[in-house]
Design an enzyme around this catalytic site. Structure first.
Site, PDB file in Angstrom:
ATOM      1  N   LYS A 157       1.053  -1.097  -0.085  1.00  0.00           N
ATOM      2  CA  LYS A 157      -0.127   0.140   0.030  1.00  0.00           C
ATOM      3  C   LYS A 157       0.724   1.382   0.003  1.00  0.00           C
ATOM      4  O   LYS A 157       0.555   2.213  -0.935  1.00  0.00           O
ATOM      5  CB  LYS A 157      -0.892   0.130   1.107  1.00  0.00           C
TER       6      LYS A 157
ATOM      7  N   ARG B 132      -9.338   0.988   9.129  1.00  0.00           N
ATOM      8  CA  ARG B 132      -8.893  -0.292   9.512  1.00  0.00           C
ATOM      9  C   ARG B 132     -10.240  -0.872  10.410  1.00  0.00           C
ATOM     10  O   ARG B 132      -9.938  -2.493  10.553  1.00  0.00           O
ATOM     11  CB  ARG B 132      -7.734  -0.308  10.222  1.00  0.00           C
TER      12      ARG B 132
ATOM     13  N   ARG C  20      11.678  -1.038  10.531  1.00  0.00           N
ATOM     14  CA  ARG C  20      10.653  -0.264  11.537  1.00  0.00           C
ATOM     15  C   ARG C  20      10.701  -1.241  12.811  1.00  0.00           C
ATOM     16  O   ARG C  20      10.671  -2.672  12.411  1.00  0.00           O
ATOM     17  CB  ARG C  20       9.102  -0.460  10.912  1.00  0.00           C
TER      18      ARG C  20
ATOM     19  N   ARG D 221       0.067  -8.437  13.799  1.00  0.00           N
ATOM     20  CA  ARG D 221      -0.940  -7.628  12.891  1.00  0.00           C
ATOM     21  C   ARG D 221      -1.525  -8.143  11.824  1.00  0.00           C
ATOM     22  O   ARG D 221      -2.499  -7.771  11.520  1.00  0.00           O
ATOM     23  CB  ARG D 221       0.458  -6.797  12.352  1.00  0.00           C
TER      24      ARG D 221
ATOM     25  N   ARG E  45      11.434  -5.091   4.609  1.00  0.00           N
ATOM     26  CA  ARG E  45      11.297  -3.709   4.183  1.00  0.00           C
ATOM     27  C   ARG E  45      12.298  -2.890   5.171  1.00  0.00           C
ATOM     28  O   ARG E  45      12.435  -3.225   6.377  1.00  0.00           O
ATOM     29  CB  ARG E  45       9.774  -3.518   4.530  1.00  0.00           C
TER      30      ARG E  45
HETATM   31  P1  AMP Z   1       1.074   0.965   9.014  1.00  0.00           P
HETATM   32  O1  AMP Z   1       2.200   1.569   8.933  1.00  0.00           O
HETATM   33  O2  AMP Z   1      -0.145   1.190   8.372  1.00  0.00           O
HETATM   34  O3  AMP Z   1       1.443  -0.312   9.192  1.00  0.00           O
HETATM   35  O4  AMP Z   1       0.876   1.325  10.711  1.00  0.00           O
HETATM   36  C1  AMP Z   1       1.438   1.058  11.532  1.00  0.00           C
HETATM   37  C2  AMP Z   1       0.940   0.904  13.006  1.00  0.00           C
HETATM   38  O5  AMP Z   1       0.153   2.233  13.406  1.00  0.00           O
HETATM   39  C3  AMP Z   1      -0.340   0.017  13.012  1.00  0.00           C
HETATM   40  O6  AMP Z   1       0.114  -1.501  13.332  1.00  0.00           O
HETATM   41  C4  AMP Z   1      -1.358   0.502  14.195  1.00  0.00           C
HETATM   42  O7  AMP Z   1      -0.695   0.293  15.400  1.00  0.00           O
HETATM   43  C5  AMP Z   1      -1.282   2.020  13.932  1.00  0.00           C
HETATM   44  N1  AMP Z   1      -2.154   2.357  13.024  1.00  0.00           N
HETATM   45  C6  AMP Z   1      -1.999   2.987  11.545  1.00  0.00           C
HETATM   46  N2  AMP Z   1      -3.147   3.070  11.127  1.00  0.00           N
HETATM   47  C7  AMP Z   1      -4.208   2.841  12.179  1.00  0.00           C
HETATM   48  C8  AMP Z   1      -5.547   2.886  12.024  1.00  0.00           C
HETATM   49  N3  AMP Z   1      -6.217   3.272  10.858  1.00  0.00           N
HETATM   50  N4  AMP Z   1      -6.393   2.258  13.099  1.00  0.00           N
HETATM   51  C9  AMP Z   1      -5.389   1.954  14.012  1.00  0.00           C
HETATM   52  N5  AMP Z   1      -4.174   1.887  14.374  1.00  0.00           N
HETATM   53  C10 AMP Z   1      -3.812   2.322  13.168  1.00  0.00           C
END
Ligand code: AMP
Length: 211
Positions: free
Chosen positions: A14, A89, A158, A169, A125
């Site tokens: 994404k 989400r 990360r 996740r 990554r």
């Molecule tokens: P990502 O970079 O999209 O994988 O997001 C990293 C982390 O941020 C996720 O594992 C969640 O803990 C938090 N996070 C990001 N977007 C959301 C969302 N829309 N709702 C809840 N937690 C989020």
């Protein structure tokens, strides 16, 4: 104004595809993960709470992430349109986004059926700690090791891209986010793309949808 929503499991691509769309079409990429990490980096009170959640692979509370997204959408740089990576989400988030008016909306699901493909992608990554640009030791290695080609920041994995955290996740994704994909299937046309192909192949399909 257009809104493009990218769905898919962690590691489906994404963020990488959102970067390419931003570059080609001039729409603004909004990654809620980046917004959460910025909060953690600033060591705000909220950031300290987020850190615990993110490091376990959980989701931050709906009301807070919705507020953060709405605040981001008040900035002027989204005038041409925006691409959302990582939101909605949950169903509550999907309903909140539906209430935010937009002229047109395109929902794209980057689908990968084999879990080991996403796990391997996540484990290779690397992300710029400064601007959030995404690299991969396999597909897109940084030209200068450890240095971001976009902003010169430090590039590293990360803290939540570990084997243990990714498993959680993915569990959260199956439990919460899969139903959001069904919500969009009923709400409007959902473009489903085979995201196990190369970055270029997936992007070509996306440009076909956006044209
Ligand atoms: P990502 O970079 O999209 O994988 O997001 C990293 C982390 O941020 C996720 O594992 C969640 O803990 C938090 N996070 C990001 N977007 C959301 C969302 N829309 N709702 C809840 N937690 C989020």
């Amino acid at each position: 104004m257009i809104r493009i929503i990218l769905f898919g499991a962690p590691g489906a691509g994404k963020g990488t595809q959102a970067d390419s769309i931003e570059k080609k079409y001039g729409y603004t990429k909004i990654s809620t993960g980046d917004l959460v990490r910025a909060e953690i980096k600033s060591q705000t009170k909220l950031g300290r709470k987020f850190k615990t959640v993110v490091e376990k692979g959980g989701l931050v509370p709906d009301d807070i992430i919705i507020k953060i997204l709405k605040k981001r959408l008040r900035q002027k740089d989204i005038e041409k349109g925006y691409i959302i990576d990582g939101f909605p989400r949950t169903i509550q988030q999907a309903k909140a986004l539906t209430e935010i008016a937009i002229d047109s909306e395109i929902a794209i699901y980057l689908k990968i059926s084999k879990e080991n493909v996403v796990v391997n992608r996540v484990l290779s990554r690397m992300t710029c700690t400064q601007c959030g640009a995404i690299f991969s030791s396999k597909e897109i290695p940084p030209k200068k090791e450890g240095i971001c080609a976009v902003c010169g920041g430090i590039v590293k994995p990360r803290s939540d891209d570990t084997e243990e955290v990714i498993k959680n996740r993915l569990r959260v994704y199956r439990k919460e986010t899969k139903s959001v994909i069904d919500y969009y299937r009923h709400k409007e046309e959902l473009f489903e793309i085979d995201a196990s192909r190369t970055i270029e192949e997936v992007f070509e399909t996306i440009t076909g949808i956006l044209h």
